[in-house]
Design a protein around this motif. Structure first.
Motif, PDB file in Angstrom:
ATOM      1  N   UNK A  40     -20.098  31.832   2.357  1.00 30.43           N
ATOM      2  CA  UNK A  40     -18.966  32.656   2.810  1.00 30.43           C
ATOM      3  C   UNK A  40     -17.782  31.743   3.127  1.00 30.43           C
ATOM      4  N   UNK A  41     -18.059  30.596   3.750  1.00 31.90           N
ATOM      5  CA  UNK A  41     -17.002  29.626   4.044  1.00 31.90           C
ATOM      6  C   UNK A  41     -16.306  29.189   2.764  1.00 31.90           C
ATOM      7  N   UNK A  42     -17.102  28.950   1.725  1.00 28.97           N
ATOM      8  CA  UNK A  42     -16.547  28.567   0.418  1.00 28.97           C
ATOM      9  C   UNK A  42     -15.595  29.646  -0.098  1.00 28.97           C
TER      10      UNK A  42
ATOM     11  N   UNK B 168     -28.321  32.856   8.397  1.00 30.13           N
ATOM     12  CA  UNK B 168     -28.775  31.817   7.473  1.00 30.13           C
ATOM     13  C   UNK B 168     -27.641  30.813   7.194  1.00 30.13           C
ATOM     14  N   UNK B 169     -27.853  29.511   7.480  1.00 30.26           N
ATOM     15  CA  UNK B 169     -26.791  28.507   7.293  1.00 30.26           C
ATOM     16  C   UNK B 169     -26.294  28.408   5.856  1.00 30.26           C
TER      17      UNK B 169
ATOM     18  N   UNK C 200     -23.881  39.794   3.618  1.00 27.46           N
ATOM     19  CA  UNK C 200     -25.111  40.443   4.089  1.00 27.46           C
ATOM     20  C   UNK C 200     -26.148  39.383   4.475  1.00 27.46           C
ATOM     21  N   UNK C 201     -26.201  38.314   3.712  1.00 28.83           N
ATOM     22  CA  UNK C 201     -27.112  37.224   4.050  1.00 28.83           C
ATOM     23  C   UNK C 201     -26.626  36.476   5.286  1.00 28.83           C
ATOM     24  N   UNK C 202     -25.312  36.337   5.403  1.00 22.09           N
ATOM     25  CA  UNK C 202     -24.725  35.657   6.562  1.00 22.09           C
ATOM     26  C   UNK C 202     -25.108  36.342   7.869  1.00 22.09           C
TER      27      UNK C 202
ATOM     28  N   UNK D 192     -20.158  26.157  11.647  1.00 20.97           N
ATOM     29  CA  UNK D 192     -21.387  26.881  12.004  1.00 20.97           C
ATOM     30  C   UNK D 192     -22.535  26.504  11.068  1.00 20.97           C
ATOM     31  N   UNK D 193     -22.227  26.485   9.776  1.00 21.58           N
ATOM     32  CA  UNK D 193     -23.257  26.161   8.786  1.00 21.58           C
ATOM     33  C   UNK D 193     -23.717  24.712   8.915  1.00 21.58           C
ATOM     34  N   UNK D 194     -22.772  23.822   9.208  1.00 22.71           N
ATOM     35  CA  UNK D 194     -23.103  22.405   9.372  1.00 22.71           C
ATOM     36  C   UNK D 194     -24.037  22.204  10.562  1.00 22.71           C
TER      37      UNK D 194
END
Length: 362
Positions: A124-126, A117-118, A111-113, A147-149
């Motif tokens: 989520x990636x984790x 938000x990075x 939901x935050x993703x 994407x997060x990076x």
């Protein structure tokens, strides 16, 4: 008209109160912060609900009340407040005040993703990397970490670099790995310091630069990295890239050895044995040799054998000498092999007994 002005005044007043509350929180005046957040929470202000929840859940300025804190987090999260959603993901992942539930954790992270938000994307990636609440999918994890990076999340930058270093789901690429390690390190992500240092030292993904390597090793050492501390000990011992300094060498070897770093334990023991700082400390040296030897350091095993042979820092003990010299020799430690060879007597071929003439005996 009057109603519109009143609303604007009320909003401005709320914003001012929120700023005051956040300032009190940041300066650790938690009791004042709670009072201000309580007032704002009555209007269901999401940010106030989140920070008030943080105070109650983690016991900041008040007795911990995880049940109340959780309700406040949910109230903020249901209004789409991203940080509260991430906090709930963390709480359910680790089971703080609730039964650990990876699926519920993932749901909150997702939901935050959705807000882009990075930090949430990295979480989520984790989950995909380790199969928490979802089937493990390293390809998906890699995509999300990227994407997060790009969004600036330091953990994602570090993890992405690790993927390129290890060749996980991508070709081994030291240049790209260095790029992301450096991005993370520049954000003061301490785990990345040692990797940046090693890259400069070895010329992996970047040109060799000893000065930069030492600078990053020093930062890593200051943050408690045992490998970096041992390396700084070496640089100060040998005067490589720095002014030789026996005191600083001992300082860094000591801190690495204290963390159980086997090579540092051996290096520090050597300094104590020969008295690099002006005084021999044979008992301390023997202790460190033993600590290192028990971690299978072959040089420490040889030195431990010599301690038992000559009674340096320990009582002479032939059995222990034999044990450690054989352990070191098994690993190919040449001095140990030579030591053993001095104690092995070459076999003398047995001479045949000459036949005798039985008639002579008669």
């Amino acid at each position: 008209m009057f109603s519109s002005v009143k609303k604007l005044f009320t909003k401005a007043s709320q914003n001012y109160s929120l700023e005051q509350a956040l300032l009190a929180y940041d300066t650790e005046e938690y009791e004042l912060a709670i009072s201000l957040f309580e007032s704002l929470a009555r209007d269901r202000t999401p940010k106030a609900l989140y920070y008030l929840g943080t105070c109650y859940f983690w016991g900041l300025g008040t007795e911990s009340n995880q049940e109340k804190g959780l309700r406040l987090f949910i109230a903020a999260a249901e209004q789409g407040y991203c940080q509260a959603q991430i906090e709930l993901g963390y709480i359910y992942r680790h089971g703080y005040g609730v039964t650990a539930d990876c699926k519920t954790s993932l749901q909150w992270y997702e939901r935050a993703q959705a807000t882009g938000n990075p930090d949430a994307i990295a979480e989520v990636a984790h989950c995909y990397e380790y199969g928490e609440g979802v089937d493990q999918n390293l390809t998906k994890a890699l995509e999300l970490y990227a994407d997060a990076a790009e969004g600036g999340n330091a953990i994602a930058q570090f993890t992405l670099a690790s993927f390129y270093t290890k060749g996980i789901e991508v070709e081994y690429d030291p240049i790209t790995a260095f790029y992301w390690f450096k991005r993370a390190a520049d954000q003061d992500f301490a785990d990345a310091y040692i990797h940046v240092a090693a890259s400069y030292a070895r010329g992996e993904g970047v040109g060799t630069d000893l000065n930069k390597a030492i600078s990053w090793y020093a930062k890593a050492a200051e943050h408690g990295d045992a490998v970096a501390q041992n390396n700084m000990g070496y640089y100060y011992t040998t005067g490589t890239g720095v002014v030789q300094d026996e005191e600083k060498a001992t300082f860094w070897y000591y801190h690495a050895a204290k963390q159980g770093h086997a090579i540092a334990q051996y290096n520090l023991a050597e300094r104590y044995r020969i008295g690099s700082d002006g005084e021999k400390k044979l008992t301390e040296a023997a202790y460190l040799y033993l600590e290192s030897a028990m971690q299978s350091d072959k040089d420490a095993q040889y030195r431990m054998a010599m301690c038992y042979k000559f009674g340096e820092g320990v009582e002479k003990n032939l059995e222990q000498f034999v044990y450690w010299i054989e352990e070191a020799a098994r690993q190919g430690q040449q001095a140990a092999i030579d030591e053993i060879n001095t104690y092995i007597t070459p076999e003398i071929p047995q001479q045949p007994v000459p036949e005798t003439d039985s008639t002579i005996l008669e």
